[in-house]
Design a protein around this motif. Structure first.
Motif, PDB file in Angstrom:
ATOM      1  N   GLU A  32       0.833  -1.214   0.000  1.00  0.00           N
ATOM      2  CA  GLU A  32       0.000   0.000   0.000  1.00  0.00           C
ATOM      3  C   GLU A  32       0.864   1.259   0.000  1.00  0.00           C
ATOM      4  OE1 GLU A  32      -3.131   2.677   0.094  1.00  0.00           O
ATOM      5  OE2 GLU A  32      -3.076   0.559  -0.461  1.00  0.00           O
ATOM      6  N   PHE A  33       1.900   1.287   0.833  1.00  0.00           N
ATOM      7  CA  PHE A  33       2.690   2.526   0.938  1.00  0.00           C
ATOM      8  C   PHE A  33       3.497   2.780  -0.338  1.00  0.00           C
ATOM      9  CE2 PHE A  33       5.925   5.487   2.300  1.00  0.00           C
ATOM     10  CZ  PHE A  33       5.160   6.374   3.065  1.00  0.00           C
ATOM     11  N   ILE A  34       4.168   1.760  -0.851  1.00  0.00           N
ATOM     12  CA  ILE A  34       4.945   1.947  -2.083  1.00  0.00           C
ATOM     13  C   ILE A  34       4.016   2.349  -3.232  1.00  0.00           C
ATOM     14  CG2 ILE A  34       6.451   0.835  -3.776  1.00  0.00           C
ATOM     15  CD1 ILE A  34       7.401  -1.027  -1.498  1.00  0.00           C
ATOM     16  N   SER A  35       2.845   1.710  -3.307  1.00  0.00           N
ATOM     17  CA  SER A  35       1.893   2.032  -4.363  1.00  0.00           C
ATOM     18  C   SER A  35       1.428   3.478  -4.262  1.00  0.00           C
ATOM     19  CB  SER A  35       0.681   1.092  -4.296  1.00  0.00           C
ATOM     20  OG  SER A  35       1.058  -0.240  -4.507  1.00  0.00           O
ATOM     21  N   ILE A  36       1.145   3.931  -3.043  1.00  0.00           N
ATOM     22  CA  ILE A  36       0.651   5.301  -2.866  1.00  0.00           C
ATOM     23  C   ILE A  36       1.725   6.324  -3.222  1.00  0.00           C
ATOM     24  CG2 ILE A  36       0.114   6.974  -1.044  1.00  0.00           C
ATOM     25  CD1 ILE A  36      -2.320   5.568  -2.140  1.00  0.00           C
ATOM     26  N   VAL A  37       2.972   6.060  -2.854  1.00  0.00           N
ATOM     27  CA  VAL A  37       4.048   6.990  -3.235  1.00  0.00           C
ATOM     28  C   VAL A  37       4.177   7.036  -4.754  1.00  0.00           C
ATOM     29  CG1 VAL A  37       6.529   7.464  -3.087  1.00  0.00           C
ATOM     30  CG2 VAL A  37       5.281   6.695  -1.063  1.00  0.00           C
ATOM     31  N   ARG A  38       4.094   5.880  -5.385  1.00  0.00           N
ATOM     32  CA  ARG A  38       4.142   5.817  -6.856  1.00  0.00           C
ATOM     33  C   ARG A  38       2.962   6.577  -7.477  1.00  0.00           C
ATOM     34  NH1 ARG A  38       2.718   0.379 -10.105  1.00  0.00           N
ATOM     35  NH2 ARG A  38       2.998   1.141 -12.248  1.00  0.00           N
ATOM     36  N   ILE A  39       1.783   6.370  -6.928  1.00  0.00           N
ATOM     37  CA  ILE A  39       0.574   7.035  -7.423  1.00  0.00           C
ATOM     38  C   ILE A  39       0.685   8.541  -7.277  1.00  0.00           C
ATOM     39  CG2 ILE A  39      -1.851   7.416  -6.796  1.00  0.00           C
ATOM     40  CD1 ILE A  39      -1.978   4.327  -6.286  1.00  0.00           C
ATOM     41  N   ARG A  40       1.132   9.003  -6.113  1.00  0.00           N
ATOM     42  CA  ARG A  40       1.236  10.449  -5.884  1.00  0.00           C
ATOM     43  C   ARG A  40       2.305  11.060  -6.788  1.00  0.00           C
ATOM     44  NH1 ARG A  40      -1.616  12.857  -2.408  1.00  0.00           N
ATOM     45  NH2 ARG A  40      -0.232  14.652  -2.470  1.00  0.00           N
ATOM     46  N   HIS A  41       3.374  10.336  -7.028  1.00  0.00           N
ATOM     47  CA  HIS A  41       4.421  10.808  -7.944  1.00  0.00           C
ATOM     48  C   HIS A  41       3.830  11.040  -9.335  1.00  0.00           C
ATOM     49  CE1 HIS A  41       8.220  10.990 -10.133  1.00  0.00           C
ATOM     50  NE2 HIS A  41       7.835   9.957 -10.869  1.00  0.00           N
ATOM     51  N   GLN A  42       3.008  10.120  -9.800  1.00  0.00           N
ATOM     52  CA  GLN A  42       2.399  10.270 -11.125  1.00  0.00           C
ATOM     53  C   GLN A  42       1.378  11.405 -11.140  1.00  0.00           C
ATOM     54  OE1 GLN A  42       0.911   6.475 -12.532  1.00  0.00           O
ATOM     55  NE2 GLN A  42       2.938   5.520 -12.475  1.00  0.00           N
TER      56      GLN A  42
END
Length: 624
Positions: free
Chosen positions: A561-571
């Protein structure tokens, strides 16, 4: 404030838990600090000794040990240690040794206790370990979004309106008009208790009854929707939204065991869901050509950014984006059939990869395939299916879903085959796991039938679940393959960067973060015979079989969840800035909070890969 103290203050303010302290508390910390220097190889804390300091690394690196002498952690600049001893009678629980020359800020116990008693965020941080801090950080984030914290029953405004499934069309229409509802539940009243049999909506009356001029005395059972999609009363609103997206339905009966609690409609969720993903899906099905689909595809990124800015979780965002992608594909298939005529034999169009897992984002290509009925004759039928596959693939590319560089598309004849050939493919990949077979397994074992005879895809899911679980050699080789991509975490918990030109001094959150996680989760899921496709759903199945310890499943869930959210926010930030989104992140572009917790998450991935190696790959030599 003196220049030296300003420098100390600025450094502390960049790192947890000091980055969230009120200014007056941070000033109190700075004023109390003593500075210590430790040479590489020297002991900083010894087990059992008395310690009255919270220690903060300004520069250098430190190894933390368990009392047994086993290495527990490596920490570096901006991280703290000694807190567990301060909370346990000021006695050192975890010895610490400098492995580089270290400059350390020492914060007195009195100040530590002051912060611990008065600041909840500080207390939460120092009381728990890395992985628990990750869970705490995610919990705070989840509480900010009503979609994820409100039960679907909150949307039920009245008791369900129902009628026997034997009711006639005119009577059904009268009941709906008098009760002011857009959907009528149809019950099978045979037996001791009525059972939900189907549903009829305003739209059904228009498109199936009025348009076809059916007599008013026609039994409503002739046009009702059976095989209902429902949601549980315990579900959250966001789960109901994803169910609507995935199945393209506008009404959901809410069930409490076998009892109907009510019906929720699209309009009910829209009150909470302002991201427009449901409306976007509705608009997709109203387009009559690729030009129209291409035009509304421009709204996909806006929908993505709105979901991110409203703190939706990664499962919700990934499922919504996959639902949108499925809808584009389904509409293109319908338009293709209108253009080419009905298919000569039944078929199933499969989505693969992130779309099948409900983990799709805005940076994505298309991965798909076709399963054809076993009556398929290439010389007679393949020209049609090739033309249909090309129409869909070209349409998806026009809508932003780029062609697969590896040619994993239904336009490739190899991936456009009868069901019996697909079963042979899958069986051979499991029983004879060559390098190519393992690569194909990683791609094709995340599959979802999205159009046509979806039972074909379900048969493949069943085959995989049954055969993979029993093949230790296949699981061992697949596990070894899953260790090829490692998290970007160095020896001293520093980020390991890419060194190539375009992405120099960055790390890739997909290739080095979410992909290794989905790979290792897939192996465990296959080992326990799960048919689930989504990584979070697979983790549920893994937890139920106790294949790995319960806290291990929780750690994997939090890390994903955390890695995905950082990736999502980066995009999302890239889109808002007018840049093309990607997966490559520079550490300096991350907040101190993100940097700190990404390290925790990557450590979870690293530990999970070690367990994977221990659990499976030792079996390779015995089965080769």
């Amino acid at each position: 404030m003196q220049a030296e103290l300003i420098d100390i203050r600025n450094h502390l303010a960049q790192h947890a838990p000091f980055d969230e302290l009120p200014e007056e508390m941070l000033d109190r910390v700075v004023a109390s600090i003593e500075i210590a220097y430790y040479r590489a190889g020297s002991d900083i804390l010894e087990f059992g000794q008395r310690n009255n300091w919270l220690l903060y690394i300004r520069s250098g690196a430190v190894e933390i040990y368990r009392r047994s002498g086993e290495l527990y952690n490596r920490i570096t600049e901006g991280e703290i240690f000694g807190q567990f001893g301060l909370l346990m009678n000021k006695t050192v629980r975890f010895p610490a040794r400098a492995i580089e020359d270290c400059l350390v800020y020492r914060i007195p116990d009195q100040v530590f206790q002051y912060l611990w008693e008065r600041d909840e965020t500080f207390a939460d941080f120092v009381e728990v370990e890395d992985r628990s801090r990750l869970r705490s950080a995610l919990s705070r984030r989840e509480k900010s979004n009503e979609l994820m914290t409100s039960r679907v029953t909150r949307l039920i405004s009245r008791a369900p309106v129902s009628a026997p499934c034997t009711v006639r069309l005119q009577e059904a229409a009268r009941i709906m008009t008098e009760q002011g509802v857009s959907a009528l539940l149809l019950m099978d009243e045979e037996g001791k208790r009525p059972r939900l049999k189907g549903i009829i909506t305003d739209r059904d009356l228009r498109t199936r009854a009025v348009t076809e001029a059916l007599p008013s005395e026609t039994p409503v059972s002739e046009i009702m929707s059976a095989g209902l999609i429902v949601t549980k009363a315990q579900s959250f609103i966001f789960e109901a939204m994803l169910t609507m997206l995935h199945n393209n339905v506008h009404h959901l009966p809410v069930m409490d065991n076998d009892e109907v609690r009510g019906v929720i409609a699209l309009a009910d969720i829209v009150k909470y869901e302002s991201q427009s993903s449901l409306y976007l899906v509705g608009n997709i099905y109203h387009q009559n050509d690729i030009k129209g689909l291409k035009k509304i595809s421009l709204d996909v990124r806006d929908s993505f950014v709105r979901m991110v800015n409203e703190d939706a979780n990664s499962h919700m965002i990934g499922s919504a984006m996959a639902g949108i992608g499925r809808s584009f594909t389904q509409r293109l298939l319908a338009l293709g059939e209108e253009k080419l005529g009905p298919p000569p034999v039944p078929y199933c169009f499969m989505a693969l990869g992130s779309m099948a897992r409900d983990e799709q984002l805005v940076v994505t290509d298309q991965d798909n395939a076709m399963i054809l009925d076993d009556s398929f004759v290439p010389e007679e039928h393949d020209a049609y299916f090739l033309a249909l596959a090309k129409f869909v693939s070209d349409g998806l590319d026009a809508c932003g879903y780029t062609y697969c560089t590896g040619d994993i598309m239904a336009t490739n004849q190899k991936w456009r085959q009868p069901l019996k050939v697909w079963k042979t493919y899958f069986t051979n990949w499991i029983q004879e796991p060559s390098g190519e077979a393992l690569l194909n397994s990683n791609i094709f074992f995340d599959l979802d039938g999205i159009y046509g005879e979806n039972d074909f895809a379900e048969q493949l899911k069943t085959l995989v679940a049954e055969q993979a679980q029993g093949s230790q050699r296949f699981l061992a080789l697949l596990a070894r393959n899953a260790l090829n991509r490692t998290p970007p975490l160095g020896f001293f918990r520093t980020f390991v960067m890419e060194e190539d030109g375009k992405h120099n001094k960055t790390f890739n959150l997909k290739r080095r973060g979410t992909a290794p996680l989905s790979d290792l989760i897939r192996v465990h899921a296959l080992a326990c015979g799960s048919r689930a496709q989504n990584s979070f759903e697979r983790l549920k199945a893994i937890a139920e079989t106790k294949l790995i310890p319960e806290d291990g499943v929780g750690n994997l869930r939090d890390a994903l969840e955390f890695i995905s959210i950082v990736r999502i926010r980066h995009q999302a930030l890239a889109i808002e800035a007018g840049r093309e989104p990607d997966n490559n992140v520079r550490p300096e572009d991350l907040s101190p909070f993100e940097r700190s917790h990404l390290k925790d998450a990557f450590q979870v991935v690293s530990n999970a890969q070690k367990f994977l190696k221990f659990r499976y790959t030792a079996q390779v030599s015995r089965h080769v």
